[in-house]
Design an enzyme around this catalytic site. Sequence first.
Site, short mmCIF file in Angstrom:
data_model
loop_
_atom_site.label_atom_id
_atom_site.label_comp_id
_atom_site.label_asym_id
_atom_site.label_seq_id
_atom_site.Cartn_x
_atom_site.Cartn_y
_atom_site.Cartn_z
N PRO A 16 4.78 -4.99 1.41
CA PRO A 16 4.47 -4.85 2.84
C PRO A 16 5.44 -5.66 3.69
O PRO A 16 5.85 -6.75 3.30
CB PRO A 16 3.06 -5.41 2.95
CG PRO A 16 2.97 -6.41 1.83
CD PRO A 16 3.78 -5.83 0.70
N MET A 17 5.82 -5.11 4.83
CA MET A 17 6.65 -5.86 5.77
C MET A 17 6.33 -5.41 7.19
O MET A 17 6.41 -4.22 7.51
CB MET A 17 8.13 -5.66 5.47
CG MET A 17 9.04 -6.46 6.40
SD MET A 17 10.78 -6.48 5.91
CE MET A 17 10.71 -7.64 4.56
N CYS A 109 3.89 -14.94 4.56
CA CYS A 109 4.75 -14.66 5.73
C CYS A 109 5.34 -15.95 6.27
O CYS A 109 4.61 -16.90 6.57
CB CYS A 109 3.94 -13.95 6.82
SG CYS A 109 4.94 -13.60 8.30
N LYS A 148 -0.73 -12.44 -1.64
CA LYS A 148 0.72 -12.53 -1.61
C LYS A 148 1.10 -13.98 -1.30
O LYS A 148 0.66 -14.55 -0.29
CB LYS A 148 1.27 -11.60 -0.52
CG LYS A 148 2.78 -11.71 -0.25
CD LYS A 148 3.59 -11.05 -1.35
CE LYS A 148 5.07 -11.05 -1.01
NZ LYS A 148 5.43 -10.09 0.05
N GLY A 210 11.16 -9.66 -4.29
CA GLY A 210 12.37 -10.33 -3.82
C GLY A 210 13.63 -9.86 -4.51
O GLY A 210 13.73 -9.90 -5.73
#
Length: 224
Positions: A16-17, A109, A148, A210
């Site tokens: 997710p971004m 985040c 996350k 990543g």
Amino acid sequence: MRLGNTEIKYGLCLAPMAGFTDLPMRRQCRRFGVEYTVTEMVSAAALCYGDLKTADLAYLTEEDAPCAIQLFGHDPEQMARAVTMMASGEYAGSRSHVPPAAIDLNMGCPVKKIVSAGDGSALMKSPALAYDIVKAVCSAVSLPVTVKIRAGWDSEHINAVEMAKRLEDAGASMICVHGRTKEQMYSGKADWSIIRDVKKAVDIPVVGNGDIFSAADALRMFEE
């Protein structure tokens, strides 16, 4: 890999971004083999206060299943209330066709406005609070709860293994690890050895995140 009633056969998940992984992008990625997706970040506070924009971020369709809804916040009680609303679909403007496959809690985040509010990767500095949040959320819903995280706050405070163990004890069903610290943001190189260490330390599924830019990178991630 199994997550609740969801089987992720090959382990291919779309990270997710915010600002990118909206419904059209998720649908497009599924055409190319993505098995599991996660929405953009949804604010627990905004959800509880009836913000209508939240419904757009959390909109789910049958073509985009299985998909998890990602939630961020730092108050265990508020997070539990928000996740109950998400699981039931009873929130302002809700029009989703299917329930989420899981609830994903964002503790990774690194963006300033998120971290300065005590959310996202700010929780990497507060493992006890992170535990309380996961415990509260897991107690509130029957859906799988995933988290996350990042490698740590900075190079002097790498604590992904400690965090993962705590979150597993709190009831998390899966951990996603971004191999960068909060201080790195999206620069430098992700340290995949930290993801390996987390994988060895817990019994629940671990997803690596990543520096995956190609199929070869994905295969190397599995190997490492």
